[in-house]
Design a protein around this motif. Structure first.
Motif, PDB file in Angstrom:
ATOM      1  N   PHE A 108       9.571   9.971  -3.073  1.00  0.00           N
ATOM      2  CA  PHE A 108       9.461   9.121  -1.889  1.00  0.00           C
ATOM      3  C   PHE A 108      10.437   9.573  -0.803  1.00  0.00           C
ATOM      4  O   PHE A 108      10.084   9.607   0.387  1.00  0.00           O
ATOM      5  CB  PHE A 108       9.732   7.654  -2.258  1.00  0.00           C
ATOM      6  N   GLN A 109      11.646   9.929  -1.194  1.00  0.00           N
ATOM      7  CA  GLN A 109      12.631  10.406  -0.230  1.00  0.00           C
ATOM      8  C   GLN A 109      12.135  11.671   0.465  1.00  0.00           C
ATOM      9  O   GLN A 109      12.274  11.835   1.675  1.00  0.00           O
ATOM     10  CB  GLN A 109      13.964  10.686  -0.936  1.00  0.00           C
ATOM     11  N   ALA A 110      11.547  12.578  -0.307  1.00  0.00           N
ATOM     12  CA  ALA A 110      11.054  13.837   0.260  1.00  0.00           C
ATOM     13  C   ALA A 110       9.873  13.610   1.196  1.00  0.00           C
ATOM     14  O   ALA A 110       9.746  14.288   2.229  1.00  0.00           O
ATOM     15  CB  ALA A 110      10.665  14.793  -0.865  1.00  0.00           C
ATOM     16  N   ALA A 111       9.003  12.659   0.859  1.00  0.00           N
ATOM     17  CA  ALA A 111       7.818  12.407   1.684  1.00  0.00           C
ATOM     18  C   ALA A 111       8.203  11.799   3.021  1.00  0.00           C
ATOM     19  O   ALA A 111       7.572  12.076   4.048  1.00  0.00           O
ATOM     20  CB  ALA A 111       6.855  11.490   0.941  1.00  0.00           C
ATOM     21  N   GLY A 112       9.223  10.933   3.048  1.00  0.00           N
ATOM     22  CA  GLY A 112       9.769  10.436   4.305  1.00  0.00           C
ATOM     23  C   GLY A 112       9.011   9.315   4.968  1.00  0.00           C
ATOM     24  O   GLY A 112       9.330   8.940   6.097  1.00  0.00           O
ATOM     25  N   PHE A 113       7.983   8.763   4.316  1.00  0.00           N
ATOM     26  CA  PHE A 113       7.304   7.613   4.904  1.00  0.00           C
ATOM     27  C   PHE A 113       7.676   6.357   4.128  1.00  0.00           C
ATOM     28  O   PHE A 113       8.158   6.424   3.006  1.00  0.00           O
ATOM     29  CB  PHE A 113       5.783   7.810   4.944  1.00  0.00           C
ATOM     30  N   ARG A 114       7.412   5.196   4.745  1.00  0.00           N
ATOM     31  CA  ARG A 114       7.703   3.922   4.082  1.00  0.00           C
ATOM     32  C   ARG A 114       6.400   3.254   3.704  1.00  0.00           C
ATOM     33  O   ARG A 114       5.476   3.163   4.515  1.00  0.00           O
ATOM     34  CB  ARG A 114       8.516   3.014   5.007  1.00  0.00           C
ATOM     35  N   ILE A 115       6.302   2.772   2.481  1.00  0.00           N
ATOM     36  CA  ILE A 115       5.091   2.127   2.000  1.00  0.00           C
ATOM     37  C   ILE A 115       5.474   0.806   1.355  1.00  0.00           C
ATOM     38  O   ILE A 115       6.226   0.764   0.390  1.00  0.00           O
ATOM     39  CB  ILE A 115       4.313   3.055   1.035  1.00  0.00           C
ATOM     40  N   CYS A 116       4.970  -0.283   1.918  1.00  0.00           N
ATOM     41  CA  CYS A 116       5.304  -1.610   1.418  1.00  0.00           C
ATOM     42  C   CYS A 116       4.439  -1.965   0.212  1.00  0.00           C
ATOM     43  O   CYS A 116       3.357  -1.407   0.015  1.00  0.00           O
ATOM     44  CB  CYS A 116       5.087  -2.653   2.515  1.00  0.00           C
ATOM     45  N   ALA A 117       4.914  -2.916  -0.570  1.00  0.00           N
ATOM     46  CA  ALA A 117       4.146  -3.391  -1.719  1.00  0.00           C
ATOM     47  C   ALA A 117       2.792  -3.909  -1.244  1.00  0.00           C
ATOM     48  O   ALA A 117       2.698  -4.635  -0.256  1.00  0.00           O
ATOM     49  CB  ALA A 117       4.910  -4.501  -2.436  1.00  0.00           C
ATOM     50  N   GLY A 118       1.754  -3.503  -1.942  1.00  0.00           N
ATOM     51  CA  GLY A 118       0.405  -3.934  -1.578  1.00  0.00           C
ATOM     52  C   GLY A 118      -0.373  -2.903  -0.791  1.00  0.00           C
ATOM     53  O   GLY A 118      -1.586  -3.032  -0.627  1.00  0.00           O
ATOM     54  N   ALA A 119       0.297  -1.875  -0.283  1.00  0.00           N
ATOM     55  CA  ALA A 119      -0.419  -0.803   0.406  1.00  0.00           C
ATOM     56  C   ALA A 119      -1.089   0.101  -0.631  1.00  0.00           C
ATOM     57  O   ALA A 119      -0.479   0.451  -1.639  1.00  0.00           O
ATOM     58  CB  ALA A 119       0.528   0.009   1.272  1.00  0.00           C
ATOM     59  N   VAL A 145       5.919   7.641   9.039  1.00  0.00           N
ATOM     60  CA  VAL A 145       4.840   6.657   9.040  1.00  0.00           C
ATOM     61  C   VAL A 145       5.310   5.418   8.288  1.00  0.00           C
ATOM     62  O   VAL A 145       6.086   5.509   7.331  1.00  0.00           O
ATOM     63  CB  VAL A 145       3.572   7.232   8.382  1.00  0.00           C
ATOM     64  N   ALA A 146       4.856   4.232   8.721  1.00  0.00           N
ATOM     65  CA  ALA A 146       5.131   2.989   8.008  1.00  0.00           C
ATOM     66  C   ALA A 146       3.805   2.339   7.633  1.00  0.00           C
ATOM     67  O   ALA A 146       2.931   2.146   8.493  1.00  0.00           O
ATOM     68  CB  ALA A 146       5.951   2.037   8.864  1.00  0.00           C
ATOM     69  N   LEU A 147       3.641   2.037   6.357  1.00  0.00           N
ATOM     70  CA  LEU A 147       2.417   1.429   5.851  1.00  0.00           C
ATOM     71  C   LEU A 147       2.720   0.020   5.370  1.00  0.00           C
ATOM     72  O   LEU A 147       3.427  -0.172   4.380  1.00  0.00           O
ATOM     73  CB  LEU A 147       1.852   2.251   4.688  1.00  0.00           C
ATOM     74  N   MET A 148       2.204  -0.978   6.078  1.00  0.00           N
ATOM     75  CA  MET A 148       2.239  -2.335   5.586  1.00  0.00           C
ATOM     76  C   MET A 148       1.138  -2.471   4.524  1.00  0.00           C
ATOM     77  O   MET A 148       0.396  -1.516   4.270  1.00  0.00           O
ATOM     78  CB  MET A 148       2.016  -3.311   6.744  1.00  0.00           C
ATOM     79  N   PRO A 149       0.993  -3.637   3.875  1.00  0.00           N
ATOM     80  CA  PRO A 149      -0.096  -3.781   2.904  1.00  0.00           C
ATOM     81  C   PRO A 149      -1.434  -3.463   3.570  1.00  0.00           C
ATOM     82  O   PRO A 149      -1.922  -4.209   4.424  1.00  0.00           O
ATOM     83  CB  PRO A 149       0.005  -5.258   2.490  1.00  0.00           C
ATOM     84  N   SER A 150      -2.021  -2.355   3.227  1.00  0.00           N
ATOM     85  CA  SER A 150      -3.177  -1.819   3.938  1.00  0.00           C
ATOM     86  C   SER A 150      -3.928  -0.887   2.995  1.00  0.00           C
ATOM     87  O   SER A 150      -3.525  -0.711   1.838  1.00  0.00           O
ATOM     88  CB  SER A 150      -2.722  -1.067   5.198  1.00  0.00           C
ATOM     89  N   PHE A 151      -5.008  -0.277   3.487  1.00  0.00           N
ATOM     90  CA  PHE A 151      -5.786   0.638   2.652  1.00  0.00           C
ATOM     91  C   PHE A 151      -6.063   1.922   3.417  1.00  0.00           C
ATOM     92  O   PHE A 151      -6.540   1.893   4.557  1.00  0.00           O
ATOM     93  CB  PHE A 151      -7.115   0.009   2.232  1.00  0.00           C
ATOM     94  N   VAL A 152      -5.750   3.065   2.784  1.00  0.00           N
ATOM     95  CA  VAL A 152      -5.998   4.378   3.379  1.00  0.00           C
ATOM     96  C   VAL A 152      -6.816   5.185   2.376  1.00  0.00           C
ATOM     97  O   VAL A 152      -6.380   5.415   1.240  1.00  0.00           O
ATOM     98  CB  VAL A 152      -4.691   5.114   3.712  1.00  0.00           C
ATOM     99  N   ASN A 153      -7.982   5.654   2.791  1.00  0.00           N
ATOM    100  CA  ASN A 153      -8.884   6.347   1.874  1.00  0.00           C
ATOM    101  C   ASN A 153      -8.651   7.862   1.900  1.00  0.00           C
ATOM    102  O   ASN A 153      -8.003   8.403   2.800  1.00  0.00           O
ATOM    103  CB  ASN A 153     -10.335   6.024   2.221  1.00  0.00           C
ATOM    104  N   MET A 154      -9.222   8.541   0.915  1.00  0.00           N
ATOM    105  CA  MET A 154      -9.034   9.984   0.766  1.00  0.00           C
ATOM    106  C   MET A 154      -9.576  10.735   1.983  1.00  0.00           C
ATOM    107  O   MET A 154     -10.529  10.308   2.634  1.00  0.00           O
ATOM    108  CB  MET A 154      -9.724  10.487  -0.500  1.00  0.00           C
ATOM    109  N   GLY A 155      -8.938  11.856   2.291  1.00  0.00           N
ATOM    110  CA  GLY A 155      -9.350  12.664   3.423  1.00  0.00           C
ATOM    111  C   GLY A 155      -8.774  12.214   4.744  1.00  0.00           C
ATOM    112  O   GLY A 155      -8.870  12.935   5.739  1.00  0.00           O
ATOM    113  N   ALA A 156      -8.164  11.020   4.775  1.00  0.00           N
ATOM    114  CA  ALA A 156      -7.558  10.534   6.011  1.00  0.00           C
ATOM    115  C   ALA A 156      -6.296  11.333   6.321  1.00  0.00           C
ATOM    116  O   ALA A 156      -5.657  11.897   5.431  1.00  0.00           O
ATOM    117  CB  ALA A 156      -7.226   9.050   5.901  1.00  0.00           C
TER     118      ALA A 156
END
Length: 277
Positions: free
Chosen positions: A98-109, A121-132
């Protein structure tokens, strides 16, 4: 993508239903490699060229073949179990990853493997599909959806409940494209390969698909499928016959400093790693 991988995918695609189960299983390592390259951001479903955005049809074929070649199986993470053909992007990640990737992902994302999430990038509880592909500094807010193969630029704000549609098929179709510094308002929806130009502001509740009329209030011109850079777009309707109106999207003005003050991301809310570019 290595040329031999492209040739293998194109050959398998040409065989269609005649592709045997043995051939499918032999192809899986190649397809999984492509998924990993998409996941790492080394490959993209669509790239911007001098002539405009261009889709990588071979990669889209590869994703389709992967989904049809792999069997659904049980995945178990620390807090969730799921039955799918591919894993989640961060399944089993360590703190170092996670440290290397450098983005923040909240529980539920939820982010499926094959989606690239850039640093900051910051991801709140959300959905991101493959290829995005989600580029640096962008905020994906609560309950927003980024569909398969959608391309999102730098420092965008995809607001609560907004939806960017997925376009895996038809193969030749461009995905939804959101360029840098765009704001997509709450419950707005961008579908069917619509292209939103840099700095555009899409107001809450606006729905745009390939056939939606996009009307410039200043000129009265009707267009489809493309929102010009820095356009401010709100929901509207236009009369097609006496007593009959259809929904449309209306360009009311070009974004100015006042608009930017209302829609820009608040950098004070970013962590140190999220500020780094």
């Amino acid at each position: 993508m290595q040329e031999q991988y492209r040739l293998a995918i194109e050959s398998a695609w040409q065989k269609g239903p005649a592709l045997t189960q043995v051939e499918r299983q032999e192809l899986v390592p190649i397809l999984e490699n492509c998924l990993s390259e998409l996941d790492a951001g080394h490959l993209r479903i669509a790239i911007k060229t001098e002539a405009g955005w261009k889709v990588d049809e071979t990669l889209k074929k590869g994703l389709s073949l992967l989904l049809s070649s792999c069997q659904a199986r049980l995945f178990q993470d620390s807090w969730v179990s799921y039955w799918d053909r591919i894993s989640m992007k961060t399944a089993g990640w360590t703190e170092a990853q996670f440290q290397a990737a450098g983005f923040r992902i909240c529980a539920g994302a939820i982010v499926r493997c094959g989606a690239y999430i850039a640093p900051s990038v910051a991801l709140m509880p959300s959905f991101v599909n493959m290829g995005a592909y989600i580029d640096e500094g962008t905020l994906i807010d609560s309950w927003a959806t980024v569909g398969s193969c959608a391309q999102v630029g730098k420092w965008c704000h995809i607001s609560e409940g907004a939806a960017l549609g997925g376009v895996l098929e038809p193969i030749q179709a461009l995905p939804v494209i959101i360029e840098d510094h765009c704001f997509i308002g709450g419950r707005a929806g961008i579908f069917e390969g619509v292209h939103v130009g840099e700095g555009a502001v899409i107001s809450s509740g606006v729905i745009i698909n390939a056939s939606t009329h996009i009307i410039d209030r200043a000129t009265g011109k009707h267009t489809h499928g493309f929102v010009p850079p820095y356009a401010v777009v709100v929901p509207g309707s236009y009369e097609t016959a006496p007593g009959l109106s259809l929904a449309c999207a209306v360009i009311v003005k070009m974004a100015d400093e006042q608009t930017r003050a209302k829609t820009s991301l608040n950098f004070r809310l970013r962590t140190k790693s999220e500020k780094a570019l």
